[in-house]
Write a protein that holds these residues in place. Structure first.
Motif, PDB file in Angstrom:
ATOM      1  N   MET A   1       0.838  -1.195   0.000  1.00  0.00           N
ATOM      2  CA  MET A   1       0.000   0.000   0.000  1.00  0.00           C
ATOM      3  C   MET A   1       0.871   1.242   0.000  1.00  0.00           C
ATOM      4  O   MET A   1       1.968   1.232   0.572  1.00  0.00           O
ATOM      5  CB  MET A   1      -0.896   0.019   1.239  1.00  0.00           C
ATOM      6  CG  MET A   1      -1.951  -1.066   1.266  1.00  0.00           C
ATOM      7  SD  MET A   1      -3.073  -0.888   2.687  1.00  0.00           S
ATOM      8  CE  MET A   1      -1.954  -1.279   4.030  1.00  0.00           C
ATOM      9  N   ASN A   2       0.372   2.307  -0.619  1.00  0.00           N
ATOM     10  CA  ASN A   2       1.092   3.569  -0.514  1.00  0.00           C
ATOM     11  C   ASN A   2       0.749   4.223   0.824  1.00  0.00           C
ATOM     12  O   ASN A   2      -0.073   3.716   1.603  1.00  0.00           O
ATOM     13  CB  ASN A   2       0.779   4.490  -1.690  1.00  0.00           C
ATOM     14  CG  ASN A   2      -0.685   4.873  -1.766  1.00  0.00           C
ATOM     15  OD1 ASN A   2      -1.347   5.077  -0.748  1.00  0.00           O
ATOM     16  ND2 ASN A   2      -1.203   4.989  -2.984  1.00  0.00           N
ATOM     17  N   SER A   3       1.383   5.347   1.102  1.00  0.00           N
ATOM     18  CA  SER A   3       1.237   5.972   2.423  1.00  0.00           C
ATOM     19  C   SER A   3      -0.203   6.414   2.696  1.00  0.00           C
ATOM     20  O   SER A   3      -0.696   6.267   3.818  1.00  0.00           O
ATOM     21  CB  SER A   3       2.177   7.159   2.539  1.00  0.00           C
ATOM     22  OG  SER A   3       1.904   8.127   1.539  1.00  0.00           O
ATOM     23  N   GLU A   4      -0.893   6.934   1.683  1.00  0.00           N
ATOM     24  CA  GLU A   4      -2.273   7.383   1.883  1.00  0.00           C
ATOM     25  C   GLU A   4      -3.201   6.210   2.152  1.00  0.00           C
ATOM     26  O   GLU A   4      -4.088   6.282   3.015  1.00  0.00           O
ATOM     27  CB  GLU A   4      -2.744   8.165   0.657  1.00  0.00           C
ATOM     28  CG  GLU A   4      -2.044   9.503   0.481  1.00  0.00           C
ATOM     29  CD  GLU A   4      -2.570  10.268  -0.717  1.00  0.00           C
ATOM     30  OE1 GLU A   4      -3.427   9.712  -1.443  1.00  0.00           O
ATOM     31  OE2 GLU A   4      -2.136  11.408  -0.933  1.00  0.00           O
TER      32      GLU A   4
ATOM     33  N   ALA B   1     -20.293  16.064   0.001  1.00  0.00           N
ATOM     34  CA  ALA B   1     -20.470  17.494   0.266  1.00  0.00           C
ATOM     35  C   ALA B   1     -19.281  18.062   1.029  1.00  0.00           C
ATOM     36  O   ALA B   1     -18.814  19.170   0.748  1.00  0.00           O
ATOM     37  CB  ALA B   1     -21.762  17.722   1.057  1.00  0.00           C
ATOM     38  N   ALA B   2     -18.759  17.295   1.998  1.00  0.00           N
ATOM     39  CA  ALA B   2     -17.601  17.753   2.762  1.00  0.00           C
ATOM     40  C   ALA B   2     -16.364  17.829   1.875  1.00  0.00           C
ATOM     41  O   ALA B   2     -15.562  18.767   1.990  1.00  0.00           O
ATOM     42  CB  ALA B   2     -17.353  16.813   3.939  1.00  0.00           C
TER      43      ALA B   2
ATOM     44  N   GLY C   1     -19.022  10.373   7.769  1.00  0.00           N
ATOM     45  CA  GLY C   1     -18.798  10.898   6.426  1.00  0.00           C
ATOM     46  C   GLY C   1     -17.906  12.116   6.404  1.00  0.00           C
ATOM     47  O   GLY C   1     -16.967  12.204   5.611  1.00  0.00           O
ATOM     48  N   ILE C   2     -18.154  13.086   7.294  1.00  0.00           N
ATOM     49  CA  ILE C   2     -17.374  14.317   7.240  1.00  0.00           C
ATOM     50  C   ILE C   2     -15.961  14.115   7.799  1.00  0.00           C
ATOM     51  O   ILE C   2     -15.006  14.700   7.287  1.00  0.00           O
ATOM     52  CB  ILE C   2     -18.086  15.495   7.946  1.00  0.00           C
ATOM     53  CG1 ILE C   2     -18.272  15.240   9.437  1.00  0.00           C
ATOM     54  CG2 ILE C   2     -19.413  15.792   7.274  1.00  0.00           C
ATOM     55  CD1 ILE C   2     -18.820  16.453  10.191  1.00  0.00           C
ATOM     56  N   VAL C   3     -15.829  13.283   8.832  1.00  0.00           N
ATOM     57  CA  VAL C   3     -14.489  13.025   9.367  1.00  0.00           C
ATOM     58  C   VAL C   3     -13.639  12.272   8.341  1.00  0.00           C
ATOM     59  O   VAL C   3     -12.467  12.585   8.118  1.00  0.00           O
ATOM     60  CB  VAL C   3     -14.560  12.256  10.701  1.00  0.00           C
ATOM     61  CG1 VAL C   3     -13.174  11.786  11.135  1.00  0.00           C
ATOM     62  CG2 VAL C   3     -15.181  13.128  11.787  1.00  0.00           C
TER      63      VAL C   3
ATOM     64  N   GLY D   1      -9.263  12.669   4.067  1.00  0.00           N
ATOM     65  CA  GLY D   1      -8.934  12.128   2.758  1.00  0.00           C
ATOM     66  C   GLY D   1      -9.142  10.636   2.637  1.00  0.00           C
ATOM     67  O   GLY D   1      -8.569   9.993   1.744  1.00  0.00           O
ATOM     68  N   VAL D   2      -9.959  10.050   3.510  1.00  0.00           N
ATOM     69  CA  VAL D   2     -10.275   8.619   3.416  1.00  0.00           C
ATOM     70  C   VAL D   2     -11.298   8.429   2.299  1.00  0.00           C
ATOM     71  O   VAL D   2     -12.349   9.068   2.316  1.00  0.00           O
ATOM     72  CB  VAL D   2     -10.841   8.091   4.749  1.00  0.00           C
ATOM     73  CG1 VAL D   2     -11.257   6.636   4.621  1.00  0.00           C
ATOM     74  CG2 VAL D   2      -9.820   8.261   5.863  1.00  0.00           C
ATOM     75  N   PRO D   3     -11.028   7.567   1.319  1.00  0.00           N
ATOM     76  CA  PRO D   3     -11.960   7.388   0.200  1.00  0.00           C
ATOM     77  C   PRO D   3     -13.334   6.913   0.663  1.00  0.00           C
ATOM     78  O   PRO D   3     -13.466   6.211   1.677  1.00  0.00           O
ATOM     79  CB  PRO D   3     -11.271   6.329  -0.666  1.00  0.00           C
ATOM     80  CG  PRO D   3      -9.830   6.413  -0.311  1.00  0.00           C
ATOM     81  CD  PRO D   3      -9.795   6.778   1.141  1.00  0.00           C
TER      82      PRO D   3
END
Length: 245
Positions: A17-20, A88-89, A155-157, A162-164
């Motif tokens: 996996m990459n870092s993200e 939306a976020a 959802g907003i957190v 940047g969590v897909p």
């Protein structure tokens, strides 16, 4: 050492996996773990009344009940709200986000379910914000206005970090189903093996519900689990109770 959403995880993240991806997986596994202190263990979403009424008497009945709640009831609706809040976020759309948050709060069918989802949502935001400080999250929380129900909070957190969306949906639904099974296992009661069999049998249902929610709009919201909704209402006056909903 704390790491904000804008900082990089180690470049040599294991497992290919990459870092993200590594950071997203780590955070989802933490946020939606049974050990994350949102108090989910104290709620049954009406399952306690369904057991009392004789609707759920064994593992097969519990599996059928949960399959309906997931695919045709609160599971699907919460997944849609999570997806819409995440989008939306991510787009920094304050007005759409507020509308989604208000609709999600109004969509809850009973007082106890309102307590369940708003209390968990508030705890989720407070703990995630404290342990994982993230630039922009406070603004998203303020844009929601008032209490933020659990799926909108997730959802907003997730979006702020940047969590897909797709894995966030899968993890959320898995957590919801696992908590329902935990409640059922205590109430029926069931053993650990039967509980895991139910969770395994719902794997395809979780994936299908997440897939539907990814392509759904707010106009697609709706449920047809009348007995489960009645269970949530009748639990309020149930004489003996282990759970808060």
């Amino acid at each position: 050492m704390l790491m904000t959403a804008n900082e990089q995880a180690p470049a040599d993240a294991p497992g290919g996996m990459n870092s993200e991806q590594s950071a997203s997986l780590y955070r989802l596994m933490t946020w939606l773990s049974p050990s994350f202190p949102v108090g989910a263990f104290s709620y049954s979403s009406g399952i306690e009344w369904a057991v009392e009424a004789g609707d759920i008497t064994n593992a097969a009945a519990l599996r059928d009940w949960l399959g309906a709640m997931l695919s045709d009831g609160s599971g699907f609706c919460d997944a849609v709200f999570l997806a819409q809040a995440h989008r939306a976020a991510s787009a920094q759309g304050d007005a759409p986000l507020r509308g989604i948050a208000e609709l999600a709060a109004a969509f809850v069918p009973s007082r106890e379910r309102q307590l369940e989802t708003s209390t968990q949502g508030r705890a989720f935001i407070e703990i995630a914000r404290s342990a994982w400080p993230c630039e922009g999250l406070d603004g998203l929380i303020a844009a929601c206005g008032g209490d933020t129900v659990y799926p909108v909070a997730v959802g907003i957190v997730s979006a702020a970090h940047g969590v897909p969306l797709a894995p966030a949906l899968q993890a959320f639904l898995h957590a919801v189903v696992a908590n329902w099974i935990f409640a059922g296992a205590r109430l029926v009661p069931l053993g650990q093996t039967d509980s895991q069999r139910i969770l395994a049998s719902l794997e395809a249902d979780v994936a299908a519900t997440a897939g539907r929610a990814l392509t759904a709009s707010l106009d697609d919201l709706g449920s047809a689990t009348f007995r489960a909704d009645l269970a949530g209402l009748r639990h309020e006056t149930q004489y003996t109770r282990l759970f808060r909903s």
